[in-house]
Design an enzyme around this catalytic site. Structure first.
Site, PDB file in Angstrom:
ATOM      1  N   SER A 139      78.800  76.264   4.811  1.00 55.93           N
ATOM      2  CA  SER A 139      78.014  75.436   5.426  1.00 55.93           C
ATOM      3  C   SER A 139      78.668  75.077   6.685  1.00 55.93           C
ATOM      4  O   SER A 139      79.825  74.631   6.704  1.00 55.93           O
ATOM      5  CB  SER A 139      77.553  74.078   4.713  1.00 55.93           C
ATOM      6  N   TYR A 152      79.498  66.180  -0.133  1.00 57.16           N
ATOM      7  CA  TYR A 152      78.916  67.602   0.353  1.00 57.16           C
ATOM      8  C   TYR A 152      79.974  68.114   1.408  1.00 57.16           C
ATOM      9  O   TYR A 152      80.370  69.314   1.289  1.00 57.16           O
ATOM     10  CB  TYR A 152      77.685  67.397   0.937  1.00 57.16           C
TER      11      TYR A 152
HETATM   12  N1  LIG Z   1      69.330  74.766   3.152  1.00 61.58           N
HETATM   13  C1  LIG Z   1      70.355  74.357   4.157  1.00 61.58           C
HETATM   14  O1  LIG Z   1      69.768  73.697   5.188  1.00 61.58           O
HETATM   15  C2  LIG Z   1      71.679  74.967   3.763  1.00 61.58           C
HETATM   16  C3  LIG Z   1      72.619  74.908   4.896  1.00 61.58           C
HETATM   17  C4  LIG Z   1      73.818  75.543   4.958  1.00 61.58           C
HETATM   18  C5  LIG Z   1      74.442  75.818   3.525  1.00 61.58           C
HETATM   19  N2  LIG Z   1      73.348  75.908   2.694  1.00 61.58           N
HETATM   20  C6  LIG Z   1      74.004  76.271   1.223  1.00 61.58           C
HETATM   21  O2  LIG Z   1      73.018  77.538   0.756  1.00 61.58           O
HETATM   22  C7  LIG Z   1      73.238  77.439  -0.487  1.00 61.58           C
HETATM   23  C8  LIG Z   1      71.845  77.686  -1.158  1.00 61.58           C
HETATM   24  O3  LIG Z   1      71.143  76.431  -0.687  1.00 61.58           O
HETATM   25  P1  LIG Z   1      69.401  76.557  -0.593  1.00 61.58           P
HETATM   26  O4  LIG Z   1      69.339  75.870   0.746  1.00 61.58           O
HETATM   27  O5  LIG Z   1      68.965  77.785  -0.530  1.00 61.58           O
HETATM   28  O6  LIG Z   1      68.954  75.504  -1.852  1.00 61.58           O
HETATM   29  P2  LIG Z   1      67.573  75.640  -2.743  1.00 61.58           P
HETATM   30  O7  LIG Z   1      66.388  76.087  -1.952  1.00 61.58           O
HETATM   31  O8  LIG Z   1      67.846  74.438  -3.323  1.00 61.58           O
HETATM   32  O9  LIG Z   1      67.905  76.614  -3.872  1.00 61.58           O
HETATM   33  C9  LIG Z   1      68.915  76.767  -4.743  1.00 61.58           C
HETATM   34  C10 LIG Z   1      69.220  77.636  -5.818  1.00 61.58           C
HETATM   35  O10 LIG Z   1      70.287  77.409  -6.477  1.00 61.58           O
HETATM   36  C11 LIG Z   1      70.087  77.172  -7.825  1.00 61.58           C
HETATM   37  N3  LIG Z   1      71.062  76.456  -8.522  1.00 61.58           N
HETATM   38  C12 LIG Z   1      71.282  75.020  -7.995  1.00 61.58           C
HETATM   39  N4  LIG Z   1      72.470  74.502  -8.803  1.00 61.58           N
HETATM   40  C13 LIG Z   1      72.983  75.358  -9.601  1.00 61.58           C
HETATM   41  C14 LIG Z   1      73.836  75.376 -10.714  1.00 61.58           C
HETATM   42  N5  LIG Z   1      74.445  74.266 -10.791  1.00 61.58           N
HETATM   43  N6  LIG Z   1      73.876  76.631 -11.038  1.00 61.58           N
HETATM   44  C15 LIG Z   1      73.467  77.852 -10.802  1.00 61.58           C
HETATM   45  N7  LIG Z   1      72.264  77.733 -10.072  1.00 61.58           N
HETATM   46  C16 LIG Z   1      72.002  76.568  -9.357  1.00 61.58           C
HETATM   47  C17 LIG Z   1      68.890  76.839  -7.912  1.00 61.58           C
HETATM   48  O11 LIG Z   1      67.995  77.206  -9.023  1.00 61.58           O
HETATM   49  P3  LIG Z   1      67.935  75.856 -10.250  1.00 61.58           P
HETATM   50  O12 LIG Z   1      67.879  74.418 -10.003  1.00 61.58           O
HETATM   51  O13 LIG Z   1      66.719  76.375 -11.336  1.00 61.58           O
HETATM   52  O14 LIG Z   1      69.389  76.175 -11.131  1.00 61.58           O
HETATM   53  C18 LIG Z   1      68.064  77.673  -6.705  1.00 61.58           C
HETATM   54  O15 LIG Z   1      67.834  79.057  -7.212  1.00 61.58           O
HETATM   55  C19 LIG Z   1      73.763  76.152  -1.044  1.00 61.58           C
HETATM   56  O16 LIG Z   1      75.412  76.444  -1.511  1.00 61.58           O
HETATM   57  C20 LIG Z   1      73.922  75.286   0.075  1.00 61.58           C
HETATM   58  O17 LIG Z   1      74.998  74.252  -0.002  1.00 61.58           O
HETATM   59  C21 LIG Z   1      72.185  75.545   2.585  1.00 61.58           C
END
Ligand SMILES: NC(=O)c1ccc[n+]([C@@H]2O[C@H](COP(=O)([O-])OP(=O)(O)OC[C@H]3O[C@@H](n4cnc5c(N)ncnc54)[C@H](OP(=O)(O)O)[C@@H]3O)[C@@H](O)[C@H]2O)c1
Length: 236
Positions: A139, A152
């Site tokens: 990120s 974070y």
């Molecule tokens: N959205 C943003 O603005 C953003 C920006 C920069 C980076 N990121 C990074 O991108 C990645 C994905 O984020 P996202 O925005 O796509 O999140 P999201 O929409 O909340 O999806 C998260 C996914 O990860 C799974 N998950 C959560 N905790 C887990 C665990 N302990 N073990 C295995 N699976 C797990 C969730 O399913 P379950 O809850 O069913 O396990 C879901 O499939 C993260 O690393 C986040 O830090 C996000």
């Protein structure tokens, strides 16, 4: 788009958001894809929707035994692992005064520990292909810090260092290790919904495109880091 026919990819946290978009694009490029998250019903549903060449395996990445099993089951059912996308992650946004020790531990164990556990389990298989690739979803919060980001920011800053050190450890074994650092993305992260109406953030597919493009480079070239920003973020 690269032709990933015959390759096997594991994408952690791929039932929603960025991970699901990555799984879809890798599958569209011809790879066999392992869909994974903690929620078995979602894992099965997303794998089924992807269709042939998709396999669902539930795994909490904070559990080292579950990560080893994720890799072992992939190899026993699909024969190999070529690509590992360490995407699973979440954010706790609290001032240090309010952050509990359990929250701190969970944040670090999922966002950093999970990358370590899955990568360690997958590395021998990635090296065996002669052309392995680990892509970590970091990120911009890994280098732009903010109040409330104690846990974070630490996890994502740590991930940048971990990625580069791992890259140096395994590059001579024909495994490339990279990090993609997106800014704000329209996902379920932070409890937001995709219909939140904000038009300026990145879409999950934008991040997935960066993954697929990394995989399109020839074996001798290593795009080791991508910073991906919304072009016109809302003025704060
Ligand atoms: N959205 C943003 O603005 C953003 C920006 C920069 C980076 N990121 C990074 O991108 C990645 C994905 O984020 P996202 O925005 O796509 O999140 P999201 O929409 O909340 O999806 C998260 C996914 O990860 C799974 N998950 C959560 N905790 C887990 C665990 N302990 N073990 C295995 N699976 C797990 C969730 O399913 P379950 O809850 O069913 O396990 C879901 O499939 C993260 O690393 C986040 O830090 C996000």
């Amino acid at each position: 788009m690269p032709n990933l026919t015959g390759k096997v990819a594991i994408v952690t946290g791929s039932t929603k958001g960025i991970g699901r978009a990555i799984a879809e694009q890798l599958h569209a490029a011809g790879a066999s894809v392992v869909v994974s998250s903690r929620t078995a019903a979602d894992v099965a549903a997303v794998a089924k929707r992807l269709g042939p060449r998709a396999l669902g395996i539930a795994c909490d990445v904070a559990d080292p035994t579950a990560c080893q099993s994720l890799v072992d089951q992939t190899v026993s059912r699909l024969g190999r692992v070529d690509i590992l996308v360490n995407n699973a992650g979440f954010g706790i946004f609290k001032s240090i005064a309010d952050l509990t020790i359990d929250e701190w531990r969970r944040q670090i164990d999922v966002n950093l520990g999970g990358v370590f556990y899955c990568s360690k389990a997958a590395l021998p298989h990635l090296a065996a292909t002669g052309d392995g690739f680990i892509i970590n979803i970091g990120s911009l919060a890994g280098r732009n810090y903010f109040a409330g980001g104690t846990a974070y920011n630490a996890s994502k800053a740590g991930l940048i260092g971990m990625t580069e050190a791992m890259m140096l450890d395994v590059r001579q074994q024909n495994v490339r290790v990279s990090v993609i650092m997106p800014g704000s993305v329209n996902t379920w992260f932070r409890g937001a919904t995709q219909s939140s109406g904000r038009s300026w953030p990145l879409e999950a597919d934008d991040v997935a495109l960066a993954v697929v493009q990394m995989l399109d480079y020839p074996k001798g070239a290593h795009p080791s880091r991508i910073e991906l920003r919304p072009s016109r973020p809302e003025k704060g």
